[in-house]
Design a protein around this motif. Structure first.
Motif, PDB file in Angstrom:
ATOM      1  N   TYR A 190      35.187  37.177  39.049  1.00  0.00           N
ATOM      2  CA  TYR A 190      34.127  38.104  38.625  1.00  0.00           C
ATOM      3  C   TYR A 190      32.834  37.842  39.393  1.00  0.00           C
ATOM      4  CZ  TYR A 190      31.472  40.957  35.224  1.00  0.00           C
ATOM      5  OH  TYR A 190      30.693  41.899  34.609  1.00  0.00           O
ATOM      6  N   VAL A 191      32.296  36.650  39.247  1.00  0.00           N
ATOM      7  CA  VAL A 191      31.040  36.328  39.942  1.00  0.00           C
ATOM      8  C   VAL A 191      31.199  35.180  40.936  1.00  0.00           C
ATOM      9  CG1 VAL A 191      29.595  37.174  38.066  1.00  0.00           C
ATOM     10  CG2 VAL A 191      30.303  34.767  38.070  1.00  0.00           C
TER      11      VAL A 191
ATOM     12  N   ARG B 160      37.328  48.512  45.243  1.00  0.00           N
ATOM     13  CA  ARG B 160      37.909  47.192  45.501  1.00  0.00           C
ATOM     14  C   ARG B 160      37.044  46.336  46.426  1.00  0.00           C
ATOM     15  NH1 ARG B 160      42.324  50.701  46.152  1.00  0.00           N
ATOM     16  NH2 ARG B 160      43.831  50.619  44.451  1.00  0.00           N
ATOM     17  N   ASN B 161      36.457  46.946  47.429  1.00  0.00           N
ATOM     18  CA  ASN B 161      35.653  46.155  48.358  1.00  0.00           C
ATOM     19  C   ASN B 161      34.468  45.500  47.658  1.00  0.00           C
ATOM     20  OD1 ASN B 161      37.160  46.574  50.726  1.00  0.00           O
ATOM     21  ND2 ASN B 161      36.210  48.545  51.075  1.00  0.00           N
ATOM     22  N   PHE B 162      33.911  46.172  46.648  1.00  0.00           N
ATOM     23  CA  PHE B 162      32.809  45.567  45.896  1.00  0.00           C
ATOM     24  C   PHE B 162      33.310  44.513  44.918  1.00  0.00           C
ATOM     25  CE2 PHE B 162      29.715  48.983  47.045  1.00  0.00           C
ATOM     26  CZ  PHE B 162      28.637  48.152  47.335  1.00  0.00           C
ATOM     27  N   LEU B 163      34.547  44.642  44.457  1.00  0.00           N
ATOM     28  CA  LEU B 163      35.095  43.628  43.561  1.00  0.00           C
ATOM     29  C   LEU B 163      35.044  42.248  44.208  1.00  0.00           C
ATOM     30  CD1 LEU B 163      38.353  45.283  42.133  1.00  0.00           C
ATOM     31  CD2 LEU B 163      36.231  44.837  40.907  1.00  0.00           C
ATOM     32  N   ALA B 164      35.543  42.168  45.427  1.00  0.00           N
ATOM     33  CA  ALA B 164      35.723  40.868  46.082  1.00  0.00           C
ATOM     34  C   ALA B 164      34.584  40.480  47.004  1.00  0.00           C
ATOM     35  CB  ALA B 164      37.036  40.882  46.876  1.00  0.00           C
ATOM     36  N   ASN B 165      33.654  41.402  47.234  1.00  0.00           N
ATOM     37  CA  ASN B 165      32.584  41.145  48.202  1.00  0.00           C
ATOM     38  C   ASN B 165      31.231  41.514  47.603  1.00  0.00           C
ATOM     39  OD1 ASN B 165      34.246  40.595  50.871  1.00  0.00           O
ATOM     40  ND2 ASN B 165      35.182  42.349  49.857  1.00  0.00           N
ATOM     41  N   PRO B 166      30.586  40.575  46.914  1.00  0.00           N
ATOM     42  CA  PRO B 166      29.292  40.883  46.325  1.00  0.00           C
ATOM     43  C   PRO B 166      28.259  41.308  47.365  1.00  0.00           C
ATOM     44  CG  PRO B 166      29.727  38.522  46.296  1.00  0.00           C
ATOM     45  CD  PRO B 166      31.003  39.194  46.655  1.00  0.00           C
ATOM     46  N   ASP B 167      28.457  40.859  48.602  1.00  0.00           N
ATOM     47  CA  ASP B 167      27.558  41.219  49.707  1.00  0.00           C
ATOM     48  C   ASP B 167      28.202  42.245  50.633  1.00  0.00           C
ATOM     49  OD1 ASP B 167      29.518  39.482  50.562  1.00  0.00           O
ATOM     50  OD2 ASP B 167      28.189  38.260  51.796  1.00  0.00           O
ATOM     51  N   PHE B 168      28.927  43.187  50.026  1.00  0.00           N
ATOM     52  CA  PHE B 168      29.687  44.152  50.819  1.00  0.00           C
ATOM     53  C   PHE B 168      28.814  44.924  51.800  1.00  0.00           C
ATOM     54  CE2 PHE B 168      31.660  48.553  50.849  1.00  0.00           C
ATOM     55  CZ  PHE B 168      32.616  48.248  51.812  1.00  0.00           C
TER      56      PHE B 168
ATOM     57  N   VAL C 263      40.957  40.814  47.174  1.00  0.00           N
ATOM     58  CA  VAL C 263      40.817  40.902  45.722  1.00  0.00           C
ATOM     59  C   VAL C 263      41.870  40.046  45.035  1.00  0.00           C
ATOM     60  CG1 VAL C 263      40.874  42.448  43.727  1.00  0.00           C
ATOM     61  CG2 VAL C 263      39.891  43.233  45.884  1.00  0.00           C
ATOM     62  N   ASP C 264      41.450  39.286  44.010  1.00  0.00           N
ATOM     63  CA  ASP C 264      42.383  38.570  43.152  1.00  0.00           C
ATOM     64  C   ASP C 264      42.698  39.484  41.965  1.00  0.00           C
ATOM     65  OD1 ASP C 264      43.806  36.921  41.491  1.00  0.00           O
ATOM     66  OD2 ASP C 264      42.172  35.492  41.120  1.00  0.00           O
ATOM     67  N   TYR C 265      43.835  40.144  42.016  1.00  0.00           N
ATOM     68  CA  TYR C 265      44.166  41.130  40.989  1.00  0.00           C
ATOM     69  C   TYR C 265      44.538  40.490  39.652  1.00  0.00           C
ATOM     70  CZ  TYR C 265      44.034  44.671  44.618  1.00  0.00           C
ATOM     71  OH  TYR C 265      43.620  45.513  45.622  1.00  0.00           O
ATOM     72  N   THR C 266      44.812  39.199  39.636  1.00  0.00           N
ATOM     73  CA  THR C 266      45.193  38.542  38.380  1.00  0.00           C
ATOM     74  C   THR C 266      43.997  38.317  37.461  1.00  0.00           C
ATOM     75  OG1 THR C 266      44.926  36.281  39.248  1.00  0.00           O
ATOM     76  CG2 THR C 266      47.057  37.357  39.585  1.00  0.00           C
ATOM     77  N   THR C 267      42.774  38.443  37.990  1.00  0.00           N
ATOM     78  CA  THR C 267      41.588  38.172  37.174  1.00  0.00           C
ATOM     79  C   THR C 267      40.710  39.413  36.980  1.00  0.00           C
ATOM     80  OG1 THR C 267      40.387  37.448  39.161  1.00  0.00           O
ATOM     81  CG2 THR C 267      41.510  35.743  37.868  1.00  0.00           C
ATOM     82  N   LEU C 268      41.261  40.597  37.238  1.00  0.00           N
ATOM     83  CA  LEU C 268      40.453  41.805  37.123  1.00  0.00           C
ATOM     84  C   LEU C 268      39.879  41.989  35.729  1.00  0.00           C
ATOM     85  CD1 LEU C 268      42.420  44.548  39.112  1.00  0.00           C
ATOM     86  CD2 LEU C 268      40.372  43.312  39.809  1.00  0.00           C
ATOM     87  N   TYR C 269      40.681  41.724  34.700  1.00  0.00           N
ATOM     88  CA  TYR C 269      40.289  42.051  33.331  1.00  0.00           C
ATOM     89  C   TYR C 269      40.208  40.831  32.418  1.00  0.00           C
ATOM     90  CZ  TYR C 269      42.085  46.354  35.382  1.00  0.00           C
ATOM     91  OH  TYR C 269      42.333  47.400  36.233  1.00  0.00           O
TER      92      TYR C 269
ATOM     93  N   ARG D  85      36.017  46.015  33.889  1.00  0.00           N
ATOM     94  CA  ARG D  85      36.058  44.565  34.135  1.00  0.00           C
ATOM     95  C   ARG D  85      36.249  43.742  32.863  1.00  0.00           C
ATOM     96  NH1 ARG D  85      35.039  42.671  38.988  1.00  0.00           N
ATOM     97  NH2 ARG D  85      36.767  41.375  38.287  1.00  0.00           N
ATOM     98  N   SER D  86      36.068  44.320  31.696  1.00  0.00           N
ATOM     99  CA  SER D  86      36.422  43.683  30.415  1.00  0.00           C
ATOM    100  C   SER D  86      35.751  42.327  30.192  1.00  0.00           C
ATOM    101  CB  SER D  86      37.951  43.534  30.314  1.00  0.00           C
ATOM    102  OG  SER D  86      38.587  44.783  30.379  1.00  0.00           O
ATOM    103  N   ARG D  87      34.458  42.253  30.468  1.00  0.00           N
ATOM    104  CA  ARG D  87      33.716  41.003  30.245  1.00  0.00           C
ATOM    105  C   ARG D  87      32.706  41.112  29.111  1.00  0.00           C
ATOM    106  NH1 ARG D  87      37.065  40.351  34.812  1.00  0.00           N
ATOM    107  NH2 ARG D  87      36.996  38.163  35.459  1.00  0.00           N
ATOM    108  N   ALA D  88      32.642  42.231  28.427  1.00  0.00           N
ATOM    109  CA  ALA D  88      31.652  42.413  27.364  1.00  0.00           C
ATOM    110  C   ALA D  88      32.206  41.864  26.053  1.00  0.00           C
ATOM    111  CB  ALA D  88      31.275  43.881  27.231  1.00  0.00           C
TER     112      ALA D  88
END
Length: 360
Positions: free
Chosen positions: A348-349, A314-322, A335-341, A26-29
């Motif tokens: 993200y959140v 992928r399901n967890f990417l877009a669904n925090p309450d999967f 999923v919004d693939y343009t904001t993955l990284y 996810r490249s957020r660190a």
């Protein structure tokens, strides 16, 4: 109750359900240090029985990707502590994935003076993103010497020790997706002539040595490993199907003898059913299957006994309450693939949770 949602209990894993959140880059660190945004992200998804983190570097030379978290410094250990606390607050188990990309990286993503290293000095074809230079061809790695191999094994051990200090329940060794361990396994990349190259047993030695030493450090019940048989990620080329089958059958048998907690298998279209059956027969610990599952197909896989747990990405990417959506049979966000990284909160959140029970 669906088996997917029922508790899972075995000697080494006691989980509130049969659902695993798969490791996903996810490249957020920022600065390679875990942060509050990451605590929010993983905490949002702690409905899973088990969460496996994104690939995390056990040493500076393993920082192949931009903004990849590490687990080798005091700041990183301290940065992970609020993340593990947030996940545990919801009763989920949390494993850190130890990942060394090997040749899949670029020197611009590494600290100054640190070199890229791999099983062999064979660069991968393709490009990788760097914050400093944009997209770049993969750097050519240095071949790890025997001393270098032992140093890398030691970094996995220290990374595992640091993970436990940061509050994780265990670690998953990343042996998939074309990264360093799989580079040793694949004879098209591994051209070594020492004890870590040549025969199938020699090419598997690095993976097994990492697992043995990590298990000796933190306990075998706290160790899992991820594989991706027949994958061509990371510019890996297929090799003899019989040798591939023998390789993963051998690994499963040896990992059973070590007694680790689980094997996590990322399935591709090229993975033959016979391969999965062989792993199931040889390995007696918890078996996780991943890639392309829907809640419906996951339930079928569990009912047939093909796997013990199912991991979703992928399901967890877009669904925090999967998990809640599975229980409610609700529709899923896309999923919004343009904001993955990309850095920051967007994609993200900020994915919405259910506001009402919307049936499919």
């Amino acid at each position: 109750m669906k088996k997917l949602l029922a508790p899972y209990n075995c000697k080494s894993l006691q989980l509130k359900n049969h659902i695993v959140m798969a490791p996903m880059t996810r490249s957020r660190a920022i600065g390679n240090v875990p942060n509050a945004l990451m605590a929010e992200y993983y905490g949002q998804r702690s409905g899973a029985g088990l969460i496996v983190t994104e690939g995390t570097a056990p040493a500076p030379e393993a920082l192949g990707y931009a903004r990849m978290p590490g687990i080798f410094s005091h700041a990183q250990i301290e940065g992970w502590k609020p993340v593990t606390a947030e996940v545990h607050r919801a009763g989920a188990k949390f494993f850190l994935q130890l990942m060394h990309p090997g040749r899949i990286g670029h020197v611009a993503n590494l600290p100054e003076g640190v070199r890229l290293a791999g099983a062999s000095a064979l660069p991968a074809k393709g490009q990788i993103y760097t914050d400093a230079l944009g997209a770049q061809d993969y750097s050519t790695p240095d071949t790890l010497t025997i001393e270098g191999v032992q140093k890398v094994i030691g970094s996995f051990v220290s990374g595992a020790r640091n993970a436990i200090a940061a509050g994780f329940d265990g670690v998953e060794v990343h042996g998939a997706n074309g990264y360093l361990i799989e580079q040793f396994l694949n004879p098209n990349v591994n051209d070594r002539t020492d004890q870590f190259g040549g025969s199938m047993e020699n090419r598997a030695r690095f993976a097994l040595e990492v697992v043995k030493h990590v298990s000796g450090e933190i306990g075998r019940d706290k160790v899992g490993i991820r594989f991706s048989p027949n994958s061509t990620l990371g510019d890996l080329q297929p090799y003899d199907p019989e040798v591939t089958m023998d390789t993963y059958r051998y690994l499963a048998r040896q990992l059973k003898a070590i007694g680790i907690a689980y094997m996590h298998v990322a399935i591709s279209q090229e993975t033959p059913a016979a391969m999965l059956d062989a792993i199931r027969r040889e390995f007696k610990g918890t078996l996780i299957h991943c890639n392309g599952f829907t809640p419906e197909t996951a339930e079928i896989e569990l009912q047939k006994g093909k796997a013990d747990l199912i991991a979703f990405g992928r399901n967890f990417l877009a669904n925090p309450d999967f998990v809640e959506r599975i229980s409610a049979d609700a529709s899923l966000n896309e999923v919004d693939y343009t904001t993955l990284y990309s850095p920051g909160e967007k994609g993200y959140v900020d994915y919405p949770k259910m506001t009402k029970m919307v049936r499919k």
